[in-house]
Structure formats: C-alpha cells, structure tokens
Enzyme design. Structure first.
Site, PDB file in Angstrom:
ATOM      1  N   GLY A  91      39.421  38.149  54.194  1.00 23.34           N
ATOM      2  CA  GLY A  91      40.239  39.068  53.428  1.00 23.34           C
ATOM      3  C   GLY A  91      41.509  39.372  54.173  1.00 23.34           C
ATOM      4  N   GLY A  92      42.073  40.520  53.877  1.00 23.00           N
ATOM      5  CA  GLY A  92      43.353  40.858  54.477  1.00 23.00           C
ATOM      6  C   GLY A  92      43.283  41.066  55.967  1.00 23.00           C
ATOM      7  N   ASP A 206      37.938  50.206  45.818  1.00 24.62           N
ATOM      8  CA  ASP A 206      38.163  48.788  45.527  1.00 24.62           C
ATOM      9  C   ASP A 206      36.944  48.200  44.807  1.00 24.62           C
ATOM     10  OD1 ASP A 206      39.607  46.438  45.460  1.00 24.62           O
ATOM     11  OD2 ASP A 206      38.918  45.751  47.413  1.00 24.62           O
TER      12      ASP A 206
END
Length: 947
Positions: A91-92, A206
């Site tokens: 992910g980020g 999220d």
C-alpha cells in the site's frame, strides 16, 4: 528545498502510491494544481518508486520472455521469530508479506506488514505505529488480530497479524451466488465488527470491499486500520491529521463527503462507507459512475450528486442527471440475479432503498446515528418488521403486519368473506377443516405411536413382567433402544429424535459403544430426510462427535464438528449461539489433540461470541470459561487459568446451586490448577469436594467419578502419601476398564500413575505399567503426541532406576523430539524434559552437555509469561547439580539456596520438591568437604513431613 516543501512532496507521494499507476497523471494534475515544479518533484519520486529506487524494499527490473523478476530481498529472511515466505501486496506506506513462525513455539502462518524504506518520515512513522496501537486494542473475531510486532535490522517497524486467506466481500458474494438475504446477514456481521471498533473509540475511515475479506468458511474479517482515527483522548495525538483532497490517505470511491471536504470525521463517516459497500452488494455497481472519472470529478459527485436508488440501479435503468462517464458494471452473482433484474428491483424497492440511501446521506446528521442502528434496520427488514428509517404511516405498518402474519390475516379475511358470501365461504371452510382434521389425525397417530412405545419401554419395570427383579434406569434405557430398532418405521423423524435422545443419554452414562450406533442411525435418517445442509443434521453430527471423543477418536470427532460448524454458519450466520457451540466443541477437541494454540483461539472466539449475543446465556458463558481454563492450565499459565475458572465457578454456582454436575466439573478443574500452582491444601480440599459431589450425582460407575479418583490420587502421590494414592488409582482403573475396556486413553493415564507409585517398590512392575500405558497411547494417538511423550518420560525414569542409562537417554531424547515438534521449543514440558535429560547425563559423566541442557531449561522457564517461581526453582536445582558434578561448589550453593527459599514459600517445607533441594544441599556439602553443614541439611531432608 526547505523542510515544509519537502514534507508537502512526501505527503503527496504517500497519497499517490495508494492509487493505481495509471491514475497518477490525472491525480497529480488535480492535486498539484498550477504548481508544475511540485508536480514534477512528486512525479520523479513516483518514477523511482516504480523503477525500484530507494523508496522500495526491493529492486525490480522489467522481465523479458526469458528473464525472471528479481526476488524481494525480504523473502526468505527472518524478522524476529518469523520467516518471510512471499510478498502479498503493498500500500502507500507498507508492504504486506506472508510469513511463518519458525522459532519452534508453534506453527502458524501470519501476515507481516513492514514500513517501506524511504517512508520513514515522522508523520508516516506515527501513522504506522498508530495502526499497530489500534489493532492491539481490538480483540474481535471479525477483526484481523494483531499477534506481534518489532523492528527490522534497518530500523523499520513491522507488525504481525493473523493471515486472512479470503476474498473481498463483494467477490465472495458474487462467486458464491449468495441471495439478498444471505448478503444482508453477512453484512450485519461486518457491521458488528465496525460497531465494536467504534465502541473502542476507533473510526476505520477506509471501509471498502478490499478491507473486508471473507474466508472460505464464510467468516468476514475487517482489515487495514492504517488511516483509522482514534477518539480516545489519550491517543488522539497519535492520529495523523489530513485536511485536503491532495493529501488524503483514503480510497476516494468509498470516502464520505466530509472526508473529501476535509471536515470533521466521526463514526457517521464509517456509516457512509458501509452504505457504499451495501449498495454494491445489492446492485452490483457503485452508487456513482466511476469509470474514467478524474479524482476531482469523483469528489464532486460524492459531495454534490444524489445517488440513484438501488432498485433503479438493479433494474437496469439509466440514472437521471449527470451522464458524463460510463458506469463500471460489476458482475452480480446468480443469487442476486435470480428471477431477473425486474424481480431484483422489486425486492430492493421500498425498505432496502430507504436503508441504503439513509446510510448515504450527504449530511452526517441525517444518516444512521450508529452502525448498530443500520444493522438493526437490516435485521428488521429480514424479519419482516417495519424499518426505523421509514415514516411509520398506517399504510406502511399495516402492509408489514400483513406480510408477517399472512396466515392470521388470511383466516380473518376468510371469515369476513364467509359472512358476505356465505355459500362460497362455507364450501372453502369445509375444505380447510377437512385438511386441518387430517393433520390433527396424523399428529394424533404419531402421539399414540410414541405413547405405545414408551408404555412398552416402561413395562420392563412392572413387577409382574420383571419376575420381581430390581429394574434399573439403565435397563429401561436398554429396553427403549431395542424397541426402536423395529418401531416407528413409518415416522422416521420421530424415530430419529428418540434415537438421538437415547444415544446422548448412553454417552453421558459413559457408554459410547452403545451410543454410537443410535446416533449414526439418527444421522443417516436426517441426511435422507433433509440433505446435507440442515440444522438437525448439524445436531446429529455434534452428538456423534462427542461419542468419538469419548472413544479417543479425536480426528474423526474434529471432522464431524467441522461439518456441523459449516452447516450452522450457513443456516444461522456467524453470530449465533449454535456457531459458538461448534467453536467451543472444536476448541476442546483440538486441545485433546495437543494443539493448544488453535484450541485457545477457538475457545476465545466462542466465549467472545457468547458474551456478545443479544441475550447471552450465563450457562454457555461459564462453559466457555471452563474450557478456556483447561487450555490455559495445560499451557502452564496458571494465574490466568485460575482467574477464568473462578469466574466460571461463580457463574455456575449462581445458576445451578452448589450441587450440580457442571459445578463439580469446575471445582475439579480449579483443584487441578491449584495443585499445579503449588497450593496443595486448597487443591486437596477442592478435589475431595468434587469427588463427593460426583458420587452423590452419579449412580454406580461413571467416567467423572473415575476422573476425580484419578486426580485426587495424583495429588496425594505428589504430597507423599503413596498408599492412599494407590488405592484411589486402583479404584479408578477398575471403573475405567469396566466402562471403556482395556484400550482407552483414560485407562492409560491411570496405568501411568500406578507406574509412578510402583517406582519406589518394584522396578519390574513399574516398567510393565509404563510400557502398557505407552502401548495404548501410541495405538490410539500415533507416535507424535504429547501424551506419548509423557509415557516415554515415565518409562525413561524406570529405565534409569534399573541402571539402563543408555536406554533411558534414548527414550528421553525421543520424548524431547516429540515435545519440541508438537509444543514448540519454549514450552514448560520441553523444559522438564531437558531437566530430566541433564540429570541423566550427569550420571553418565557428560557434565558439559548436561550443563548446556540445564541452562536451556532454566532460560525457558524464566521467559514464560507469567513466570512460575517453582518452575524456575526446579530448573535451577538441576543446573546446580550439574555444577556440583564439575566441582563448582560456590555457584551450585547459591542456586540451591535460592531454590530452597522459593520452594519453602510455596509449595512449602513438606513438599517433595522442597525436600529434594534439602537433600541436594546435603550432597553438595558432603562433596565440598563440609560434613557439619551436610549433616544439618540431611536432617532437614529426612525429617518426617507434617501433613
């Protein structure tokens, strides 16, 4: 570049890499605006990221037809006790790997999340640690559990979670062709997990299908709290603030309007995201068209455009208003499509439209106030009740009433029409009465057949037919079982239920061989009547599993419980008492197989589910606490085991009073825990209480009475009273052989205990008893089982006493191999095995090797949580004897005096372990050439203990 500018670049970079690479150009244009220099700086970082620069944990290169991509350098490496197996995704800010625990404690595959190199800014580090803190606080069966954490050699933090092998919830529903009702029940389980997080002051922020994975067993797991918001005032400072669209670490398509605007985020934001997920589950598409839209356009739609009603979207109509982008159609499973889109649209119209659109309101105050209220409205819909989000008009409530009470309303309407159209009504009424009369006659015939059978069963107690002999309840039961073979053949369901009832009674009487054929016949009938997926089939499978457990067929029992669990989850959904029942049964069976870690997981899941039920049964909660206490005791965690067992005992005494079989079970368990923890006087009092209670409650021979006899005998043996112990063991052995035959695990346990008694009297008899116990356990359990290792240790002790040191060493090493493989390298039983082997090697003059083993044993018991002083004292005593053999007297003296101080405190001066240390001190001073001190300690060791 100044610090503020660099922080802006890094924030944009972190937000960008959470998107797909093909989205980056359009997103950068929107996020950076007219600042071309800023856009170029972020673009260059993204290019380095894709090409394997310093921002990635692994270099990469384009792979041609004959080339293989460069492997991730972390794969194959070890982080703490975990070996990294493969990369799962990134992910980020982090990369997620599949890993396995390899330190020998236990075998478990996990998901391991590591912060990416280059992402170690103070802000990102704070965010990463916050996620770890959140997960540590959330213990829920539908939230991915945090298991461990640490730091890599490069200083990057990581944490370890349970590995969830599942599909996003939308994919799971489509692939399984789940119906609307099945999707809604699954979604309510997700709501319960989110509500639990909210109750623990955590907002997820999220929620999306990719963060809600559903396993093959149908259990959803909520994952990825990387951008969650903490509401706890003590932790709020850890939450990273994000205030503009360009720097959001969010998934835009599932973000609430206030998240996009940079407004105040509350639990209502999670309600909105759940609404988007629910919309997709019901319609197969997103509430807004997303294909080809820029982030800016998507944000505008979420904040300004009203979503299309789910029923319209499912019906295939074009949405009104904005049509600038083609919608991305998501495949909908046959369970949703069944009956065509028009039928689906009718199903969604009304209540489901209202529920979804209420969750998707632009203004947070207009949504459901809590996730629990959203879930409650779904429950009301499923049960045909008026949903709270709709106006309570008379017409609406009347319609709901009619649909819920179709039969009652139909009767009322029929009566009314009968008054208006008397002739036609009388005809219809006559026909209906005839059908009712036929059903009543059928029910009466069934009742008469059952009554006749019961009369025949109890006729055995008639003195005219029993020849004056005393007739027992067991004889009546046997009579019923024999008659069922030929009776009620035209009523298979009634016959199946009676077979199950009698089979369960046989099982509770400790007669599994009589119970098994009845329960197998009951199961076969139900499979024929109902098929594989029915609650009555699950009940029969569970009953049969109990019989297999009593017979020592643990794997067969586990297979049956797994089948019952799968049926119950499908029939009831994951949040139901019958699901908890199967989880509890599975936990106890895994414990019998020696898999204590998995046993604990299942028992805690059952306990958590039972506590969360709308009307929790205190009896069931106590049952789960009792089972958990057993596993914690066997794991050597005596303090925790005592706490949960005392809670179970308090509940059972409140529910049943002081004289009940379940109270006796918990008293017996508490006594066992107190004995293991060294409080022998209280343990003996509790064991005698449990034995007396069981003798009152059970008639004649019974497995529970034998269990209490065996446990009390073991305690008296350890307290130095072998004669009374042997009498109890022999009574237990006779009882168990009469109940189970010669080859049963409980028989093997009592034989082992008698072998320990015989050890100080007759080596040949002791060896025969231990070999007999070992043979039974090996035949039933196979070579690699914890109980087999227990028999090997006992046999090795006999061989050592007989002077066969070579045979004893070989046997102890085999036991150690089994325990390391089954229990892991850090288990108490491994330490005990190492101590025995070290002591043996001292007698064989292999002092260095003996010391190494003793040091390892001491290290294990010192690292245990919680530390048990008696275990440490025993390990240090063994180590001291290794030092004495090497003439390192001063070091040995220090360890033995320290052990003596600990053991005098508990279990006390009279305990065999304390007196053994006194004898060891006497031997130490004799070897050291200090006869006066040796005589002092020898007198203490030989003094008659006070009981």
């Amino acid at each position: 570049m100044d610090a503020e500018r660099w922080q802006r670049v890094r924030s944009l970079f972190a937000a960008a890499i959470e998107r797909e690479p093909d989205e980056w150009p359009a997103w950068l244009k929107t996020a950076c605006g007219e600042d071309l220099a800023l856009r170029e700086e972020v673009r260059s970082l993204l290019a380095a990221h894709r090409e394997g620069g310093s921002l990635l944990p692994e270099p990469s290169r384009a792979a041609g037809a004959d080339e293989q991509p460069t492997l991730d350098p972390l794969v194959g490496q070890r982080l703490g006790p975990y070996e990294v197996l493969q990369r799962l995704g990134g992910g980020g800010m982090g990369v997620v790997y599949l890993a396995a625990r390899v330190d020998g404690q236990f075998k478990k595959r996990v998901a391991l999340k590591v912060l990416k190199p280059g992402m170690d800014s103070e802000e990102i580090l704070r965010r990463f640690r916050t996620e770890r803190q959140i997960l540590a606080a959330l213990d829920h069966p539908n939230i991915g559990r945090l298991l461990d954490g640490g730091t890599t050699d490069r200083g990057l933090p990581y944490f370890v979670m349970e590995h969830v092998n599942g599909l996003p919830i939308t994919d799971y529903c489509d692939r399984g062709s789940l119906s609307i009702d099945e999707r809604l029940r699954l979604f309510r389980t997700v709501c319960a997990a989110v509500q639990f997080a909210h109750q623990n002051l955590v907002i997820h922020r999220d929620l999306k299908p990719g963060n809600i994975l559903v396993g093959a067993d149908g259990t959803p797991k909520l994952l990825d709290f990387g951008i969650a918001k903490l509401l706890n005032p003590e932790l709020m400072a850890q939450t990273v603030a994000w205030t503009s669209l360009g720097t959001h670490p969010l998934t835009l398509e599932y973000a609430s309007p206030e998240q996009i605007r940079g407004g105040h985020v509350t639990t209502a934001s999670d309600v909105y995201s759940l609404g988007v997920v629910l919309y997709e589950l019901l319609t197969g598409r997103h509430p807004f068209r997303t294909d080809g839209c820029t982030p800016e356009e998507m944000a505008r739609r979420i904040t300004e455009v009203e979503p299309e009603r789910p029923s319209s979207a499912a019906g295939g109509h074009e949405p009104p208003g904005d049509r600038t982008c083609d919608r991305a159609t998501v495949g909908v499973g046959e369970g949703v499509r069944r009956g065509g889109r028009r039928r689906l649209a009718r199903r969604l119209a009304g209540d489901l439209d209202t529920i979804v659109l209420t969750a998707l309101q632009k203004e947070p105050r207009l949504r459901y106030g809590t996730v629990e209220r959203l879930s409650e409205d779904i429950r009301r819909f499923l049960e045909g009740l008026p949903v709270l989000a709709r106006k309570p008009t008379v017409q609406y409530r009347a319609g709901k009433f009619v649909r819920r009470h179709r039969l009652g309303v139909a009767v009322a309407v029929t009566a009314f029409l009968a008054l208006v159209l008397f002739g036609a009504g009388m005809t219809a009424l006559s026909l209906r009465l005839a059908r009712e009369r036929e059903r009543a006659e059928l029910a009466q015939r069934r009742a008469e057949q059952v009554t006749t059978l019961l009369t025949e069963i109890f006729e055995v107690s008639d003195p005219w037919k029993s020849s004056g002999e005393t007739v027992t309840a067991r004889a009546i039961l046997d009579s019923g079982a024999r008659r069922l073979v030929t009776k009620l053949t035209d009523e298979p369901l009634v016959r199946s239920d009676l077979m199950e009832t009698i089979g369960v009674i046989y099982q509770r009487l400790g007669l599994p061989d009589r119970a098994q054929p009845l329960l197998e016949a009951s199961l076969a009938t139900r499979l024929q009547l109902f098929g594989e997926q029915h609650s009555k089939v699950a009940d029969a499978l569970s009953g049969l599993a109990s019989v297999q457990e009593d017979k020592g067929e643990f794997q067969a029992a586990i297979d049956l419980v797994h089948r019952a669990l799968a049926i119950r989850r499908r029939q009831y959904g994951p949040q139901h008492e019958m699901v908890a029942r199967s989880l509890h049964d599975l936990g106890l069976l895994l414990r019998r197989q020696g898999d204590l870690a998995s046993a604990e997981d299942n028992l805690r899941a059952a306990l958590s589910l039972r506590r969360r039920l709308p009307q929790p049964s205190q009896r069931d909660v106590a049952e789960s606490l009792n089972g958990l206490g057993v596993v914690l005791w066997e794991s050597g965690r005596y303090g925790e085991a005592e706490r949960v067992t005392r809670e179970a005992l308090a509940i059972r005494r409140e529910v049943f009073g002081r004289n009940h079989v379940e109270v006796a079970t918990t008293v017996n368990l508490l006594a066992t825990i107190m004995a293991a923890d060294g409080d022998w006087p209280q343990a003996e009092a509790l064991m005698r209480e449990a034995l007396a209670m069981r003798r009152r409650l059970y008639q004649g021979n019974h497995p529970k009475i034998a269990e209490s006899l065996n446990n009390l005998g073991a305690l008296l043996k350890d307290r130095g009273n072998p004669d009374d112990a042997e009498a109890l063991f022999r009574e237990a052995l006779t009882m168990r052989r009469e109940l189970f035959g010669e080859e049963h695990l409980s028989v093997a346990t009592t034989l082992e205990n008698l072998g320990w008694i015989a050890l100080n009297r007759d080596y040949s008899a002791a060896a025969r008893l231990q070999q007999e116990s070992l043979a039974i356990r090996t035949k039933i359990l196979g070579q690699n089982h914890r109980l087999v290792s227990d028999s090997l240790v006992a046999l090795a002790t006999v061989l050592e006493r007989q002077g066969d040191f070579g045979g004893a060493e070989k046997t102890l090493r085999e036991a150690l191999r089994i325990r390391r493989e089954v229990l892991g390298n850090q288990h108490l039983q491994v330490a005990v095995n190492l101590e025995r082997l070290a002591s043996l090697l001292v007698h064989r003059d292999r002092f260095g090797e003996a010391e190494t083993l003793a040091v390892e044993a001491a290290a294990i018991v010192r690292r245990m949580e919680p530390v048990v002083p008696e275990h440490v004292a025993e390990a240090e005593r063994v180590l001291a004897n290794c030092l004495v053999a090497q003439r390192r007297y001063a070091e040995a003296e220090s360890l033995l005096l320290k052990s003596l101080e600990t053991l005098r405190s508990r279990p006390g001066e009279a305990a065999p372990s304390t007196r053994q240390v006194l004898a060891d001190l006497a031997s130490l001073y004799e070897s050291w050439g200090k006869p006066e001190q040796a005589a002092h300690w020898r007198a203490g060791a030989s003094a008659k203990p006070r009981r």
